[in-house]
Scaffold this motif. Structure first.
Motif, PDB file in Angstrom:
ATOM      1  N   LEU A  17       0.564  -1.514  -0.535  1.00  0.00           N
ATOM      2  CA  LEU A  17       0.432  -0.301   0.126  1.00  0.00           C
ATOM      3  C   LEU A  17       0.863   1.251   0.079  1.00  0.00           C
ATOM      4  N   ASN A  18       0.633   2.611  -0.641  1.00  0.00           N
ATOM      5  CA  ASN A  18       1.539   2.744  -1.197  1.00  0.00           C
ATOM      6  C   ASN A  18       0.403   4.743  -0.923  1.00  0.00           C
ATOM      7  N   LEU A  19       0.439   5.300   0.006  1.00  0.00           N
ATOM      8  CA  LEU A  19      -0.126   6.837   0.197  1.00  0.00           C
ATOM      9  C   LEU A  19      -0.214   7.136  -1.679  1.00  0.00           C
ATOM     10  N   VAL A  20      -0.960   7.777  -1.795  1.00  0.00           N
ATOM     11  CA  VAL A  20      -1.566   8.394  -2.246  1.00  0.00           C
ATOM     12  C   VAL A  20      -1.019  10.173  -2.317  1.00  0.00           C
ATOM     13  N   GLU A  21      -0.156  10.705  -2.970  1.00  0.00           N
ATOM     14  CA  GLU A  21       0.535  11.938  -2.985  1.00  0.00           C
ATOM     15  C   GLU A  21       0.399  12.580  -3.628  1.00  0.00           C
ATOM     16  N   ASP A  22      -0.027  12.265  -4.785  1.00  0.00           N
ATOM     17  CA  ASP A  22       0.426  13.805  -6.229  1.00  0.00           C
ATOM     18  C   ASP A  22      -1.530  13.430  -6.554  1.00  0.00           C
ATOM     19  N   ASP A  23      -1.796  15.543  -6.633  1.00  0.00           N
ATOM     20  CA  ASP A  23      -2.835  15.821  -6.248  1.00  0.00           C
ATOM     21  C   ASP A  23      -4.037  14.831  -7.503  1.00  0.00           C
ATOM     22  N   ASP A  24      -3.071  15.195  -8.844  1.00  0.00           N
ATOM     23  CA  ASP A  24      -4.775  14.540 -10.289  1.00  0.00           C
ATOM     24  C   ASP A  24      -4.617  13.022  -9.760  1.00  0.00           C
ATOM     25  N   GLU A  25      -4.053  12.174  -9.163  1.00  0.00           N
ATOM     26  CA  GLU A  25      -4.159  11.028  -8.574  1.00  0.00           C
ATOM     27  C   GLU A  25      -5.615  10.954  -7.473  1.00  0.00           C
ATOM     28  N   PHE A  26      -5.112  11.478  -6.302  1.00  0.00           N
ATOM     29  CA  PHE A  26      -5.885  11.951  -5.247  1.00  0.00           C
ATOM     30  C   PHE A  26      -7.795  12.404  -5.925  1.00  0.00           C
ATOM     31  N   GLU A  27      -7.550  13.522  -7.150  1.00  0.00           N
ATOM     32  CA  GLU A  27      -8.649  14.032  -7.538  1.00  0.00           C
ATOM     33  C   GLU A  27      -9.458  13.407  -8.140  1.00  0.00           C
ATOM     34  N   ALA A  28      -8.570  12.133  -8.981  1.00  0.00           N
ATOM     35  CA  ALA A  28      -9.740  11.188  -9.890  1.00  0.00           C
ATOM     36  C   ALA A  28     -10.254  10.010  -8.696  1.00  0.00           C
ATOM     37  N   VAL A  29      -8.991   9.250  -7.714  1.00  0.00           N
ATOM     38  CA  VAL A  29      -9.888   8.887  -6.688  1.00  0.00           C
ATOM     39  C   VAL A  29     -11.321   9.468  -6.379  1.00  0.00           C
ATOM     40  N   LYS A  30     -10.628  10.060  -5.572  1.00  0.00           N
ATOM     41  CA  LYS A  30     -12.272  11.001  -4.632  1.00  0.00           C
ATOM     42  C   LYS A  30     -13.547  11.128  -5.803  1.00  0.00           C
ATOM     43  N   LYS A  31     -12.761  11.005  -7.058  1.00  0.00           N
ATOM     44  CA  LYS A  31     -14.621  11.382  -7.835  1.00  0.00           C
ATOM     45  C   LYS A  31     -15.016  10.378  -8.362  1.00  0.00           C
ATOM     46  N   GLN A  32     -14.189   9.139  -8.744  1.00  0.00           N
ATOM     47  CA  GLN A  32     -14.474   7.694  -8.983  1.00  0.00           C
ATOM     48  C   GLN A  32     -15.282   7.463  -7.657  1.00  0.00           C
ATOM     49  N   TYR A  33     -14.957   7.639  -6.265  1.00  0.00           N
ATOM     50  CA  TYR A  33     -15.653   7.435  -5.084  1.00  0.00           C
ATOM     51  C   TYR A  33     -16.626   8.472  -4.832  1.00  0.00           C
ATOM     52  N   LYS A  34     -17.064   9.675  -4.940  1.00  0.00           N
ATOM     53  CA  LYS A  34     -18.130  10.066  -4.932  1.00  0.00           C
ATOM     54  C   LYS A  34     -19.333   9.221  -5.855  1.00  0.00           C
ATOM     55  N   ASP A  35     -18.779   9.116  -7.478  1.00  0.00           N
ATOM     56  CA  ASP A  35     -19.924   8.500  -8.000  1.00  0.00           C
ATOM     57  C   ASP A  35     -20.424   7.167  -7.384  1.00  0.00           C
ATOM     58  N   LEU A  36     -18.853   6.456  -6.903  1.00  0.00           N
ATOM     59  CA  LEU A  36     -20.127   4.738  -6.558  1.00  0.00           C
ATOM     60  C   LEU A  36     -20.887   5.706  -5.299  1.00  0.00           C
ATOM     61  N   LEU A  37     -20.513   6.435  -4.869  1.00  0.00           N
ATOM     62  CA  LEU A  37     -21.364   7.021  -2.994  1.00  0.00           C
ATOM     63  C   LEU A  37     -22.523   7.403  -3.576  1.00  0.00           C
ATOM     64  N   TYR A  38     -22.951   8.152  -5.248  1.00  0.00           N
ATOM     65  CA  TYR A  38     -23.429   8.368  -5.626  1.00  0.00           C
ATOM     66  C   TYR A  38     -25.032   7.383  -6.028  1.00  0.00           C
ATOM     67  N   ASN A  39     -24.522   6.867  -6.640  1.00  0.00           N
ATOM     68  CA  ASN A  39     -24.751   5.356  -7.636  1.00  0.00           C
ATOM     69  C   ASN A  39     -25.413   4.494  -6.553  1.00  0.00           C
ATOM     70  N   ASN A  40     -24.905   3.971  -5.070  1.00  0.00           N
ATOM     71  CA  ASN A  40     -25.166   2.973  -5.221  1.00  0.00           C
ATOM     72  C   ASN A  40     -26.606   3.657  -3.674  1.00  0.00           C
ATOM     73  N   ASN A  41     -26.907   5.562  -3.659  1.00  0.00           N
ATOM     74  CA  ASN A  41     -27.941   5.929  -3.866  1.00  0.00           C
ATOM     75  C   ASN A  41     -29.206   5.785  -3.775  1.00  0.00           C
ATOM     76  N   ASP A  42     -28.692   5.951  -5.265  1.00  0.00           N
ATOM     77  CA  ASP A  42     -29.778   5.745  -6.922  1.00  0.00           C
ATOM     78  C   ASP A  42     -30.932   4.720  -6.237  1.00  0.00           C
ATOM     79  N   ARG A  43     -30.572   3.486  -5.721  1.00  0.00           N
ATOM     80  CA  ARG A  43     -31.242   2.301  -6.081  1.00  0.00           C
ATOM     81  C   ARG A  43     -32.113   1.972  -4.845  1.00  0.00           C
TER      82      ARG A  43
END
Length: 91
Positions: free
Chosen positions: A65-91
């Motif tokens: 496990l390697n801590l993500v310190e790159d801003d672009d990489e961090f934001e891409a994962v954060k966006k995917q996580y938010k998409d996952l949260l919102y898609n699961n709440n729509d069900r």
């Protein structure tokens, strides 16, 4: 009921600290550049706002496990996580 995935790490003082895996994220799935991420939150506080994003690498077949310190990489994962949260709440 869903089983919680708990991982233990040592802090800078050598104390054992528990983290809960709150999400498993994959970026660039089904491509040669696929990357796996794990979002971990401290169990003691139980606050997702204090979560950390780690990239899961497999050097020589060993999970690392390697801590993500790159801003672009961090934001891409954060966006995917938010998409996952919102898609699961729509069900």
């Amino acid at each position: 009921m869903e089983d919680k995935e708990i991982m233990y790490f040592k802090d800078e003082d050598g104390n054992k600290v528990a983290f809960e895996a709150i999400a498993h994220i994959f970026l660039n799935e089904e491509t040669e550049d696929e990357k796996e991420y794990l979002i971990l939150a401290p169990v003691e506080d139980g606050n997702e706002d204090d979560a950390f994003i780690f990239r899961v690498d497999y050097p020589e077949g060993n999970k690392e496990l390697n801590l993500v310190e790159d801003d672009d990489e961090f934001e891409a994962v954060k966006k995917q996580y938010k998409d996952l949260l919102y898609n699961n709440n729509d069900r």
